[in-house]
Design a protein around this motif. Structure first.
Motif, PDB file in Angstrom:
ATOM      1  N   ILE A  84      72.363  13.222  84.866  1.00 24.12           N
ATOM      2  CA  ILE A  84      72.309  14.227  84.084  1.00 24.12           C
ATOM      3  C   ILE A  84      73.200  14.052  82.645  1.00 24.12           C
ATOM      4  CG2 ILE A  84      72.856  16.676  83.614  1.00 24.12           C
ATOM      5  CD1 ILE A  84      72.137  17.145  86.703  1.00 24.12           C
ATOM      6  N   LEU A 138      68.150  21.018  79.288  1.00 24.54           N
ATOM      7  CA  LEU A 138      69.415  20.551  80.148  1.00 24.54           C
ATOM      8  C   LEU A 138      70.659  20.721  79.417  1.00 24.54           C
ATOM      9  CD1 LEU A 138      69.481  18.910  82.649  1.00 24.54           C
ATOM     10  CD2 LEU A 138      69.752  16.726  81.249  1.00 24.54           C
ATOM     11  N   GLN A 168      76.983  22.917  84.544  1.00 27.03           N
ATOM     12  CA  GLN A 168      77.152  21.636  85.730  1.00 27.03           C
ATOM     13  C   GLN A 168      78.146  21.966  86.748  1.00 27.03           C
ATOM     14  OE1 GLN A 168      77.407  17.459  84.488  1.00 27.03           O
ATOM     15  NE2 GLN A 168      76.507  18.052  82.405  1.00 27.03           N
TER      16      GLN A 168
END
Lengths: 187, 202
Positions: free
Chosen positions: A9, A60, A65
């Motif tokens: 990521i 994204l 996270q």
């Protein structure tokens, strides 16, 4: 797996598009299965699952996270499926007369296609039958039942995916189970 | 079963969700022992779950990844540029300002072309503009890249850019300006803009 995923990521966020391949590999089957069970159609499932990954890629940077990636990804896919189901539904008027029939309107047409005759259902093989029964559920029950029993997610996760309180998820699962029970025992 | 309390069914679902309290579980078990209708209901619910759970695992088609990667938007660089723009709003604002400023200034910058304000009784001879004797020009005259010779009268301002102004017996009611260098020209442009601006309020 989580360490690898987080690394990928970060790479994608830095502009390495190819790192996204591993993200797709990791979740493709889960997401495709979800879409297939929700939509009941292979072409549509493929299209929507792909679209979900594309949206995940584009957005994204907005993914937090600290939270679970799969929950975020499921949420995108579920929303796309629900949108698709809603868009598909009322593109005709129920009162309109069906051409070529004498006085038959869409109400009778729906009744005829929505519920297959008993013997046809009984002759289905198990897998077709399962998909048929799932697709007969109203979409708000369908999503919770699929997430719970096909994707085997916890109630807490489902509540995050659907962005609704845990109590609402429970109520929907209860009603979904009852609806399925009635479908299965009405025959 | 219609006589059974609703909470029994609620307990069934609590049980199936796996978050039933011990107290509720005991009540449920006790009730199920006595009530065959509820027993059947419970069985049907368990069967329903088993039925859905027996759904086969579905896998994505073989070229799925490839298809997704093809659908991703290409412009990695554009994304970078956008990010940079977002991070430096002041530089962007300054750049935009400079761009428009220079565009207007350069637009008016005297290029090599000869030009003159159109007035009905001017005589143009090559790159020399002549106000003939005995004529009266009403209005301003601006000559670019050319000379101006005034033999008659001008009822207005006279400006000569990159050229010479020659007058012997001329009568000019307004101001006379000669501009040769870039700096002077810039100054002239700015004054002109300010004047135009002031004119809006008059």
């Amino acid at each position: 797996m989580d360490a690898l995923l987080n690394k990928r990521i970060k790479q994608v966020l830095k502009g390495d598009q190819n790192a996204f391949t591993d993200v797709v590999t990791l979740y493709q089957h889960k997401l495709y299965q979800l879409c297939y069970r929700m939509l009941g159609n292979k072409q549509e499932a493929e299209d929507i699952a792909q679209e979900a990954f594309v949206r995940a890629y584009i957005n994204l940077h907005s993914y937090d996270q600290k939270r679970k990636f799969s929950t975020w990804l499921y949420r995108i896919a579920t929303n796309l499926c629900i949108d698709r189901i809603r868009k598909k539904k009322p593109d005709y008027y129920l009162d309109a007369e069906v051409p070529g029939t004498d006085g038959l309107d869409m109400y009778s047409h729906i009744a005829a296609t929505d519920q297959l005759p008993e013997d046809a259902v009984e002759q289905m093989d198990l897998q077709d039958r399962i998909q048929y029964e799932i697709s007969r559920l109203p979409d708000k029950y369908r999503s919770v039942i699929v997430l719970k029993y096909i994707e085997e997610l916890s109630l807490q996760e489902i509540s995050e995916i659907l962005d609704m309180p845990l109590g609402t998820v429970k109520t929907r699962i209860h009603r979904g189970r009852e609806a399925l029970r009635k479908q299965l025992n009405n025959l | 079963m219609s006589t059974c309390p609703q909470y029994i069914v609620d307990y069934m679902h609590e049980y199936l969700d796996g978050d039933i309290s011990r107290e509720h579980e005991q009540q449920l078990k006790k009730h199920l022992q006595d009530c065959s209708d509820c027993q059947q209901h419970m069985h049907q619910l368990s069967d329903t779950i088993a039925f859905v759970k027996s759904a086969a695992h579905i896998t994505a088609p073989p070229n799925f990844e490839e298809q997704v990667m093809k659908r991703l938007p290409k412009p990695k660089q554009r994304l970078g540029v956008q990010k940079w723009l977002r991070r430096h709003p002041i530089i962007v604002a300054a750049a935009v300002f400079l761009f428009f400023m220079s565009a207007t200034l350069l637009n008016n910058y005297p290029n090599d072309e000869f030009s003159v304000t159109k007035q009905p009784n001017l005589v143009v001879d090559g790159q020399t503009v002549i106000v003939p004797e005995g004529e009266v020009v009403k209005g301003d005259i601006v000559v670019k890249n050319g000379d101006l010779v005034i033999e008659g009268e001008v009822d207005g301002n006279v400006t000569v850019i990159n050229g010479q102004y020659m007058a012997s017996t001329a009568v000019v009611t307004g101001q006379i300006e000669e501009i040769d260098e870039t700096f002077e020209w810039l100054w002239y442009e700015m004054k002109r803009m300010a004047n135009d601006f002031m004119a809006l309020f008059e």
